[in-house]
Motif scaffolding. Structure first.
Motif, PDB file in Angstrom:
ATOM      1  N   ASP A 259      20.290  -3.359 -63.468  1.00 21.79           N
ATOM      2  CA  ASP A 259      20.271  -3.152 -64.790  1.00 21.79           C
ATOM      3  C   ASP A 259      19.914  -1.777 -65.130  1.00 21.79           C
ATOM      4  OD1 ASP A 259      20.195  -3.141 -67.495  1.00 21.79           O
ATOM      5  OD2 ASP A 259      18.891  -5.084 -67.634  1.00 21.79           O
ATOM      6  N   PRO A 260      20.826  -0.876 -65.185  1.00 20.51           N
ATOM      7  CA  PRO A 260      20.457   0.556 -65.525  1.00 20.51           C
ATOM      8  C   PRO A 260      20.130   1.087 -66.919  1.00 20.51           C
ATOM      9  CG  PRO A 260      22.749   0.266 -65.096  1.00 20.51           C
ATOM     10  CD  PRO A 260      22.244  -0.947 -64.751  1.00 20.51           C
ATOM     11  N   SER A 261      20.422  -0.193 -67.702  1.00 22.14           N
ATOM     12  CA  SER A 261      20.035   0.062 -69.192  1.00 22.14           C
ATOM     13  C   SER A 261      18.762  -0.269 -69.281  1.00 22.14           C
ATOM     14  CB  SER A 261      20.887  -0.696 -70.068  1.00 22.14           C
ATOM     15  OG  SER A 261      20.731  -2.316 -69.837  1.00 22.14           O
ATOM     16  N   ARG A 262      17.922  -0.918 -68.449  1.00 22.92           N
ATOM     17  CA  ARG A 262      16.693  -1.427 -68.680  1.00 22.92           C
ATOM     18  C   ARG A 262      15.643  -0.757 -67.788  1.00 22.92           C
ATOM     19  NH1 ARG A 262      12.238  -2.255 -69.294  1.00 22.92           N
ATOM     20  NH2 ARG A 262      10.853  -3.827 -69.510  1.00 22.92           N
ATOM     21  N   PHE A 263      15.992  -0.029 -66.717  1.00 23.10           N
ATOM     22  CA  PHE A 263      15.123   0.190 -65.648  1.00 23.10           C
ATOM     23  C   PHE A 263      15.509   1.590 -65.361  1.00 23.10           C
ATOM     24  CE2 PHE A 263      15.305  -4.309 -64.979  1.00 23.10           C
ATOM     25  CZ  PHE A 263      13.665  -4.534 -65.318  1.00 23.10           C
ATOM     26  N   ALA A 264      14.362   2.415 -65.141  1.00 19.79           N
ATOM     27  CA  ALA A 264      14.701   4.121 -64.745  1.00 19.79           C
ATOM     28  C   ALA A 264      15.089   4.203 -63.366  1.00 19.79           C
ATOM     29  CB  ALA A 264      13.634   4.663 -65.137  1.00 19.79           C
ATOM     30  N   ALA A 265      15.728   5.242 -63.006  1.00 20.86           N
ATOM     31  CA  ALA A 265      16.352   5.569 -61.680  1.00 20.86           C
ATOM     32  C   ALA A 265      15.033   5.937 -60.833  1.00 20.86           C
ATOM     33  CB  ALA A 265      17.390   6.495 -61.543  1.00 20.86           C
ATOM     34  N   MET A 266      15.297   5.815 -59.613  1.00 19.87           N
ATOM     35  CA  MET A 266      14.604   6.264 -58.373  1.00 19.87           C
ATOM     36  C   MET A 266      13.876   7.331 -58.532  1.00 19.87           C
ATOM     37  SD  MET A 266      14.781   6.223 -54.389  1.00 19.87           S
ATOM     38  CE  MET A 266      16.012   7.565 -54.618  1.00 19.87           C
ATOM     39  N   ARG A 311       4.853   0.517 -65.299  1.00 19.25           N
ATOM     40  CA  ARG A 311       5.735   1.621 -65.908  1.00 19.25           C
ATOM     41  C   ARG A 311       6.914   0.650 -66.630  1.00 19.25           C
ATOM     42  NH1 ARG A 311       6.279   6.528 -61.525  1.00 19.25           N
ATOM     43  NH2 ARG A 311       4.304   7.577 -62.008  1.00 19.25           N
ATOM     44  N   SER A 312       7.443  -0.328 -65.619  1.00 18.27           N
ATOM     45  CA  SER A 312       8.713  -0.864 -66.211  1.00 18.27           C
ATOM     46  C   SER A 312       8.650  -2.068 -67.153  1.00 18.27           C
ATOM     47  CB  SER A 312       9.646  -1.288 -65.110  1.00 18.27           C
ATOM     48  OG  SER A 312       9.646  -0.042 -63.959  1.00 18.27           O
ATOM     49  N   LEU A 313       7.386  -2.961 -66.939  1.00 16.37           N
ATOM     50  CA  LEU A 313       7.231  -4.133 -67.438  1.00 16.37           C
ATOM     51  C   LEU A 313       6.163  -4.027 -68.453  1.00 16.37           C
ATOM     52  CD1 LEU A 313       8.213  -6.398 -64.623  1.00 16.37           C
ATOM     53  CD2 LEU A 313       9.576  -5.653 -66.412  1.00 16.37           C
ATOM     54  N   GLY A 314       5.294  -3.097 -68.448  1.00 15.69           N
ATOM     55  CA  GLY A 314       3.877  -2.790 -68.973  1.00 15.69           C
ATOM     56  C   GLY A 314       4.031  -2.213 -70.517  1.00 15.69           C
ATOM     57  N   ALA A 315       2.866  -1.945 -71.026  1.00 15.40           N
ATOM     58  CA  ALA A 315       2.838  -1.216 -72.265  1.00 15.40           C
ATOM     59  C   ALA A 315       2.698   0.186 -71.944  1.00 15.40           C
ATOM     60  CB  ALA A 315       1.643  -2.024 -72.851  1.00 15.40           C
ATOM     61  N   TYR A 316       2.024   0.575 -70.884  1.00 14.48           N
ATOM     62  CA  TYR A 316       1.619   2.029 -70.599  1.00 14.48           C
ATOM     63  C   TYR A 316       2.739   2.783 -70.043  1.00 14.48           C
ATOM     64  CZ  TYR A 316      -3.026   1.254 -71.945  1.00 14.48           C
ATOM     65  OH  TYR A 316      -4.353   0.730 -72.554  1.00 14.48           O
ATOM     66  N   PRO A 317       3.149   3.866 -70.113  1.00 15.33           N
ATOM     67  CA  PRO A 317       4.372   4.548 -69.378  1.00 15.33           C
ATOM     68  C   PRO A 317       3.931   4.958 -68.102  1.00 15.33           C
ATOM     69  CG  PRO A 317       3.432   6.158 -71.138  1.00 15.33           C
ATOM     70  CD  PRO A 317       2.836   4.619 -71.309  1.00 15.33           C
ATOM     71  N   GLU A 318       2.741   5.205 -67.863  1.00 13.88           N
ATOM     72  CA  GLU A 318       2.194   5.661 -66.559  1.00 13.88           C
ATOM     73  C   GLU A 318       1.092   4.461 -66.092  1.00 13.88           C
ATOM     74  OE1 GLU A 318       2.300   6.483 -63.785  1.00 13.88           O
ATOM     75  OE2 GLU A 318       2.031   8.634 -63.730  1.00 13.88           O
ATOM     76  N   GLY A 319       1.267   4.093 -64.574  1.00 14.53           N
ATOM     77  CA  GLY A 319       0.206   3.071 -64.177  1.00 14.53           C
ATOM     78  C   GLY A 319      -0.220   3.582 -62.682  1.00 14.53           C
TER      79      GLY A 319
END
Length: 361
Positions: A259-266, A311-319
């Protein structure tokens, strides 16, 4: 007259020491730190000095209160490295009291309340980073665009003093968001990750690190070079960095393909944020990581997986900081389940059979 020597049994000798290890880690951090200081100018230099000075002062005070030798413990470099890592994780233009308070929390709460050097359960710098982020989310999420020393946008020495002292606000044109922050914000507005990624710097620019972020988030290339130096010197082993980066890369690759519209690339996951700083310089802390190699693989994989989840599912951009501390809490359990094999015994504790030497006829 018979004398008896009170000697212990033979031990393996090594040139390694706490101070030698700390010095090499700081040497490996030096290029990325120097680049970050040049990139963000005088405010970053002041913040680093404040954080280091406070860490050393707090260490001396706690050692004095605990009745331990002050000069010898300060000379081992552990407090200096803790303050250094904390400064690399903070916004470069944060006010002075953020660095001061963070260093106090790292040394007093993260280190000495657990018993001091070698006894702390959690990485002190990451404990302080999380405490500051939860307590002061505004100051910990204000980032600036790069303003290299000598450039037109770079603040002068006196201007930097007013920023750090909190007597003037950040110029609006200097405010900027990190790549991970942009992805998180735009996704919350319903804009797809794939579309937002087109506006972000390309991977080669992320590797150079000339973008908004903390000093520890810039120059992935220099952080990687420092990490490889530590591996070459055997200061750290490859197990934790490889497991962390491999797990994060695999999850990012698979999720982005699905799902490239939802998750950032490697490349964004590997080259942005504190990924490389965490993999080589934080997660590999001897005290807060497992003893066995198999345990270290599980530990590193857990940090990589948690980083991706936050990063992908939580509220913070960094984890990375949260992931490291959460896995620090798992270390006693991992060490219990992945005990190193005792020499001469199997992994189940049974004595290994020894072949009797053949006696020539």
């Amino acid at each position: 007259m018979i004398t008896m020597a009170t000697r212990a049994g033979p031990f393996t000798h090594t040139v390694n020491s706490i101070s030698r290890t700390m010095l090499w880690v700081m040497a490996a951090l030096l290029p990325a730190t120097a680049y970050g200081l040049w990139l963000f100018g005088w405010p970053a230099i002041f913040l680093l000095v404040i954080t280091l000075a406070t860490a050393l002062a707090a260490e001396a005070l706690m050692l004095k209160l605990l009745g331990q030798p002050v000069r010898a413990r300060l000379a081992d470099g552990s407090a200096l490295l803790t303050g250094w890592l904390l400064a690399l994780s903070l916004p470069p233009w944060a006010p002075w009291w953020i660095g001061f308070l963070g260093a106090l929390v790292a040394i007093v709460l993260g280190k000495h309340l657990f018993g001091g050097l070698g006894q702390n359960m959690f990485n002190p710098a990451m404990v302080a980073r999380i405490v500051l982020l939860i307590s002061f989310p505004v100051q910990l999420t204000v980032w600036v665009a790069p303003a290299p020393l000598g450039s037109a946008n770079a603040p002068s020495f006196s201007q930097a003093l007013t920023y750090v002292a909190g007597h003037s606000t950040l110029p609006e044109h200097m405010s900027a968001a990190t790549s991970l922050g942009v992805l998180k914000t735009e996704h919350s507005r319903g804009i797809s990750v794939a579309k937002t990624t087109e506006q972000l710097p390309p991977p080669e620019q992320l590797a150079i690190g000339r973008e908004p972020g903390s000093m520890g988030e810039t120059s992935a290339g220099l952080l990687l070079a420092g990490g490889l130096l530590l591996l070459a010197l055997r200061i750290i082993s490859w197990h934790i960095p490889l497991a962390m980066l491999g797990t994060l890369a695999t999850l990012a690759l698979v999720s982005n393909a699905l799902d490239p519209s939802r998750f950032a690339a490697m490349p964004i996951h590997l080259l942005s944020g504190a990924t490389l700083l965490g993999a080589f310089f934080i997660a590999t802390d001897y005290v807060t990581s497992p003893v066995s190699r198999s345990g270290q693989l599980l530990f590193g994989a857990g940090i990589g997986a948690l980083t991706w989840v936050i990063r992908s599912l939580g509220a913070y951009p960094e984890g990375v900081a949260f992931a490291v501390v959460l896995m620090n809490a798992m270390v006693p359990l991992i060490d219990r389940g992945f005990r190193p094999r005792v020499f001469g015994r199997s992994r189940r504790g049974q004595s290994l059979d020894t072949k009797k030497p053949k006696i020539p006829l």
